[in-house]
Design a protein around this motif. Structure first.
Motif, PDB file in Angstrom:
ATOM      1  N   GLN A   1      79.204  67.806  19.631  1.00  0.00           N
ATOM      2  CA  GLN A   1      79.076  68.498  20.120  1.00  0.00           C
ATOM      3  C   GLN A   1      78.275  69.431  20.402  1.00  0.00           C
ATOM      4  N   PHE A   2      78.912  69.902  21.872  1.00  0.00           N
ATOM      5  CA  PHE A   2      77.760  71.421  22.807  1.00  0.00           C
ATOM      6  C   PHE A   2      77.911  72.556  22.312  1.00  0.00           C
ATOM      7  N   GLY A   3      77.166  72.973  21.384  1.00  0.00           N
ATOM      8  CA  GLY A   3      76.928  74.446  20.327  1.00  0.00           C
ATOM      9  C   GLY A   3      76.615  75.388  21.118  1.00  0.00           C
ATOM     10  N   PRO A   4      76.618  77.055  21.124  1.00  0.00           N
ATOM     11  CA  PRO A   4      77.504  76.991  20.184  1.00  0.00           C
ATOM     12  C   PRO A   4      79.306  77.031  20.653  1.00  0.00           C
ATOM     13  N   PHE A   5      79.665  76.913  21.562  1.00  0.00           N
ATOM     14  CA  PHE A   5      81.294  77.966  21.764  1.00  0.00           C
ATOM     15  C   PHE A   5      82.550  76.581  21.732  1.00  0.00           C
ATOM     16  N   PHE A   6      81.612  75.260  21.571  1.00  0.00           N
ATOM     17  CA  PHE A   6      82.463  74.240  22.138  1.00  0.00           C
ATOM     18  C   PHE A   6      83.111  73.638  20.862  1.00  0.00           C
ATOM     19  N   PRO A   7      84.144  73.300  20.924  1.00  0.00           N
ATOM     20  CA  PRO A   7      84.546  72.369  19.567  1.00  0.00           C
ATOM     21  C   PRO A   7      83.703  70.856  19.384  1.00  0.00           C
ATOM     22  N   PRO A   8      83.672  70.213  18.237  1.00  0.00           N
ATOM     23  CA  PRO A   8      83.103  69.312  17.744  1.00  0.00           C
ATOM     24  C   PRO A   8      84.450  67.739  19.250  1.00  0.00           C
TER      25      PRO A   8
ATOM     26  N   ALA B   1      75.617  76.216  31.486  1.00  0.00           N
ATOM     27  CA  ALA B   1      74.947  77.300  31.133  1.00  0.00           C
ATOM     28  C   ALA B   1      75.402  77.934  29.638  1.00  0.00           C
ATOM     29  N   ASP B   2      76.324  77.914  29.228  1.00  0.00           N
ATOM     30  CA  ASP B   2      76.284  78.074  27.574  1.00  0.00           C
ATOM     31  C   ASP B   2      76.707  77.102  26.478  1.00  0.00           C
ATOM     32  N   ALA B   3      75.923  76.576  27.001  1.00  0.00           N
ATOM     33  CA  ALA B   3      75.521  75.211  25.866  1.00  0.00           C
ATOM     34  C   ALA B   3      74.018  74.945  25.303  1.00  0.00           C
ATOM     35  N   GLU B   4      73.707  75.403  24.526  1.00  0.00           N
ATOM     36  CA  GLU B   4      72.571  76.081  23.891  1.00  0.00           C
ATOM     37  C   GLU B   4      71.622  74.640  22.961  1.00  0.00           C
ATOM     38  N   TRP B   5      72.731  73.695  22.730  1.00  0.00           N
ATOM     39  CA  TRP B   5      72.748  72.747  21.551  1.00  0.00           C
ATOM     40  C   TRP B   5      73.274  71.735  21.925  1.00  0.00           C
ATOM     41  N   LEU B   6      73.180  70.470  20.797  1.00  0.00           N
ATOM     42  CA  LEU B   6      74.299  68.809  21.199  1.00  0.00           C
ATOM     43  C   LEU B   6      73.681  68.531  19.649  1.00  0.00           C
ATOM     44  N   ARG B   7      74.462  68.431  19.127  1.00  0.00           N
ATOM     45  CA  ARG B   7      74.970  67.937  17.706  1.00  0.00           C
ATOM     46  C   ARG B   7      75.433  66.763  16.909  1.00  0.00           C
ATOM     47  N   ILE B   8      74.581  65.310  16.850  1.00  0.00           N
ATOM     48  CA  ILE B   8      75.803  64.761  17.278  1.00  0.00           C
ATOM     49  C   ILE B   8      75.914  64.421  15.299  1.00  0.00           C
ATOM     50  N   GLU B   9      76.844  63.895  14.711  1.00  0.00           N
ATOM     51  CA  GLU B   9      77.576  63.493  13.782  1.00  0.00           C
ATOM     52  C   GLU B   9      77.580  62.202  13.164  1.00  0.00           C
ATOM     53  N   GLN B  10      76.175  61.123  12.840  1.00  0.00           N
ATOM     54  CA  GLN B  10      76.498  59.696  12.904  1.00  0.00           C
ATOM     55  C   GLN B  10      77.871  59.399  11.850  1.00  0.00           C
ATOM     56  N   HIS B  11      77.351  59.756  10.874  1.00  0.00           N
ATOM     57  CA  HIS B  11      77.942  60.164   9.399  1.00  0.00           C
ATOM     58  C   HIS B  11      78.394  61.320   8.790  1.00  0.00           C
ATOM     59  N   PRO B  12      79.828  61.077   7.861  1.00  0.00           N
ATOM     60  CA  PRO B  12      80.219  62.554   7.489  1.00  0.00           C
ATOM     61  C   PRO B  12      78.538  62.992   6.470  1.00  0.00           C
TER      62      PRO B  12
END
Length: 278
Positions: free
Chosen positions: A79-86, A134-145
């Motif tokens: 997920q590129f946050g906070p505005f974009f879905p995973p 320009a809207d992406a503030e962070w990247l979150r990667i969920e490797q497992h739940p």
């Protein structure tokens, strides 16, 4: 069906928050535009790399270093946050010299071949993430739940703009006009995929050795749908799969790109091919 949402406290405890320890670096290497940055968390080092193969807003994500060694999942949520879905991505594992274990996040590519061990070609190259950088503030990667890697993206819009300039320069080096390519309403499409499957040969030596591998190939495609050039842009082992371009250039056929008047046009396409042994 998605599992239960973890409590905020639990999510915080299971999130590895990496902080940047370098600036953004953009380079053009062997037909790939790469945007990268180094990170660290509690002494763990990691490198985040976003690689463009030439198609705007289509890229692969690689994370390498100590922070990725614990999880062995075959897929991950990105997920590129906070505005974009995973987005769910396929995960491939490997190593980067001088960095360590790495995972490549890809959502499309080759389906596993059948029992005859022939590769199956599918279109499309690299995962596509529709976003304004320009809207992406962070990247979150969920490797497992419940297990996350979180990368802050300071000045990401500026860095991504430089990456776009790199892509334009790369497309020009292939003798295409970047503005004309952006104006196309559709790129080339694989034609008669089933015939590709029958004609692609798994390398015999690699089959005997039980070797799996993935390659990325770029085809220049003329207005009649004929490939006029093929280039290996990325390969796990170029020596093992160096003949892929030569073989596929003979058999590959495409529906050509279309312009805004729905006329055929010359363009290019990047394909990912994976050989699996069972």
């Amino acid at each position: 069906m998605l599992g239960a949402i973890a409590s905020p406290a639990l999510a915080l405890e299971e999130t590895t928050r990496l902080e940047p320890v370098s600036g953004w670096h953009v380079e053009l290497t062997d037909g790939i535009c790469r945007l990268s940055r180094s990170y660290s968390a509690d002494g763990q080092q990691a490198v985040l790399a976003i690689e463009h193969f030439g198609e705007r807003n289509s890229f692969s994500i690689t994370v390498a270093g100590e922070a990725v060694t614990r999880a062995k999942a075959t897929s991950a949520s990105v997920q590129f946050g906070p505005f974009f879905p995973p987005h769910e991505r396929e995960v491939e594992r490997g190593r980067i010299k001088g960095v360590g274990e790495a995972m490549l996040l890809s959502s499309r590519g080759l389906a596993p071949p059948g029992q005859d061990r022939e590769a199956e070609v599918t279109e499309a190259d690299t995962p596509t993430v529709p976003m304004t950088a320009a809207d992406a503030e962070w990247l979150r990667i969920e490797q497992h739940p419940g297990s996350y890697l979180r990368f802050p993206l300071p000045k990401f819009g500026e860095a991504f703009a430089v990456l776009d300039q790199c892509v334009d320069a790369m497309v020009e080096s292939w003798d295409f006009d970047p503005d004309e390519q952006r104006a196309l309403v559709a790129g080339p499409k694989v034609r008669d995929q089933a015939s590709w499957v029958n004609d692609i040969r798994f390398p015999v030596r690699e089959l005997r050795e039980g070797f799996d591998g993935r390659i990325w190939l770029r085809f220049n495609v003329d207005a009649a749908g004929r490939p006029t050039a093929c280039t290996t842009v990325k390969s796990a082992d170029a020596d093992r799969f160096g003949s892929a371009c030569e073989n596929l250039l003979r058999i590959a056929r495409f529906d050509p790109a279309r312009d805004h008047e729905d006329k055929p046009a010359a363009s290019y396409i990047v394909l990912s091919i994976r050989y699996d042994v069972y």
